[in-house]
Design a protein around this motif. Structure first.
Motif, short mmCIF file in Angstrom:
data_model
loop_
_atom_site.label_atom_id
_atom_site.label_comp_id
_atom_site.label_asym_id
_atom_site.label_seq_id
_atom_site.Cartn_x
_atom_site.Cartn_y
_atom_site.Cartn_z
N SER A 66 -13.15 81.68 64.25
CA SER A 66 -13.32 80.11 63.89
C SER A 66 -12.55 79.29 64.88
N ILE A 67 -13.14 79.04 65.89
CA ILE A 67 -12.57 78.51 67.04
C ILE A 67 -13.00 77.12 67.00
N HIS A 92 -12.20 70.78 62.21
CA HIS A 92 -11.97 72.12 62.00
C HIS A 92 -12.63 72.66 60.93
N ALA A 93 -12.81 71.85 59.76
CA ALA A 93 -13.64 72.65 58.59
C ALA A 93 -14.98 72.97 59.05
N GLU A 94 -15.62 72.33 59.90
CA GLU A 94 -17.05 72.91 60.58
C GLU A 94 -16.81 74.20 61.09
N VAL A 109 -8.58 78.34 64.76
CA VAL A 109 -8.07 77.67 63.32
C VAL A 109 -8.27 78.64 62.13
N GLY A 110 -8.67 79.90 62.40
CA GLY A 110 -8.89 81.05 61.27
C GLY A 110 -7.51 81.31 60.93
N SER A 111 -6.79 80.63 59.95
CA SER A 111 -5.41 81.08 59.65
C SER A 111 -5.41 81.90 58.29
N ALA A 112 -6.54 82.19 57.38
CA ALA A 112 -6.38 82.85 56.22
C ALA A 112 -7.78 83.58 55.98
#
Length: 337
Positions: free
Chosen positions: A9-10, A17-19, A51-54
């Motif tokens: 999720s770059i 970021h949601a995209e 931004v992939g934190s979860a």
């Protein structure tokens, strides 16, 4: 050749970021249709590039929109969490996609020290407990007894069911390889993270020290590499520019969204940085689908692993989907309808 996907999720310049998160879910559907084995998502924190934190939440979204492909974490950074809570999360994921969940575990923080402390004030004490945490987590997630005398022996992780997640150990050092060997678990080395440094030694240690388990009588090793396929080498090198500049900036402590290739090509670089750029262009697994597939197959055979995992960064999402399509075609995958 068994081939799977890692997505991080770059963050991409010019897009929210949601995209990036939504693109990860869409890419999983795309890769399932192409015939890939697994789709893994990573965990990073306080990172303006990744931004992939979860991953567990993204996995649930992927589970809801896919039917065949295995879905995994690469990985859950276990020192941040209670093993029991992780077991509950993955029992729920297995209920959503029975028999399709990979529980990849890592010991690294996936962040800086301050962020690790913000996630878990006791984080500095947890890495030394990693083997015991893995042991307890596996027992809970499989509904097996904990070790004799365990203070939480009566505690069960729900929901229960006939299937259980497959546990993997992930790493970029000897440590993870030895933990995987100790428990008789599959192991994946992050070749892309260290440009391969230490990878062959880690795989050798893993195989040499492997202790067979009921689930895995034989060792099962994988490597994760960065790769990009395009219709031509020239086009592949063009799109590589975005990731190459990101790597150079990372080495200087500069983190941010992935720039477009045209913007990245105009970056002002010093002599050392220009040399690094050329080295990245020479060493990267880029080119046409057959060229990239051949590079991946050669590394797989040389190191002696059972499967390979590919991670790809591009500024243009259509280019990234095309890369996985070209690679699947070159590997002879049968599209899933």
């Amino acid at each position: 050749m068994r081939l799977s996907i890692l997505d991080q999720s770059i963050a991409v310049a010019g897009r929210p970021h949601a995209e990036s998160i939504r693109n990860t879910v869409a890419l999983a559907r795309h890769c399932e249709s192409l015939g890939y084995d697994r789709f893994w998502v990573s965990e990073h924190h306080n990172h303006p590039t990744i931004v992939g934190s979860a991953p567990e939440i993204v996995m649930a979204a992927i589970a809801a929109t896919t039917e065949r492909i295995r879905i995994g974490s690469a990985g859950i950074m276990l020192p941040h969490y209670s093993p029991f809570k992780v077991a509950e999360v993955f029992r729920v994921l297995d209920a959503l996609a029975p028999g399709r969940i990979d529980m990849g575990l890592g010991r690294a923080p996936g962040s800086d020290g301050r962020t690790a402390f913000a996630l878990n004030p006791a984080a500095n004490e947890r890495p030394e407990h990693f083997p015991a945490d893995v042991r307890d987590l596996m027992a809970w997630v499989r509904n097996e007894p904990l070790v004799q005398g365990h203070p939480f022996a009566a505690v069960k992780a729900y929901p229960q069911g006939p299937t259980a997640p497959e546990t993997w150990i992930l790493g970029s050092s000897d440590y993870g390889a030895q933990v995987a060997a100790l428990f008789g678990l599959p192991y994946c080395f992050a070749w892309f993270f260290s440009d391969g440094a230490g990878g062959e030694r880690a795989i050798e240690l893993y195989k040499k020290n492997y202790r067979p388990s009921a689930q895995h009588p034989e060792p099962h090793a994988a490597l994760c590499v960065w790769a990009l396929a395009a219709p031509s080498m020239e086009e592949a090198q063009y799109h590589l520019t975005s990731r190459a500049l990101s790597r150079i900036n990372r080495d200087k402590g500069l983190l941010g969204p992935l720039e477009a290739p045209d913007v990245a090509a105009k970056a002002v670089l010093g002599p050392h940085e220009k040399a690094k750029m050329e080295q990245l262009r020479r060493d990267a697994f880029v080119g046409t689908g057959p060229e990239v597939a051949a590079r991946i197959e050669e590394l797989k055979t040389r190191v002696g692993v059972d499967e390979m995992v590919v991670v790809t960064w591009t500024h243009d999402e259509a280019v990234r989907q095309q890369s996985y399509s070209l690679l699947a075609k070159a590997c002879g995958f049968a599209p899933v309808t």
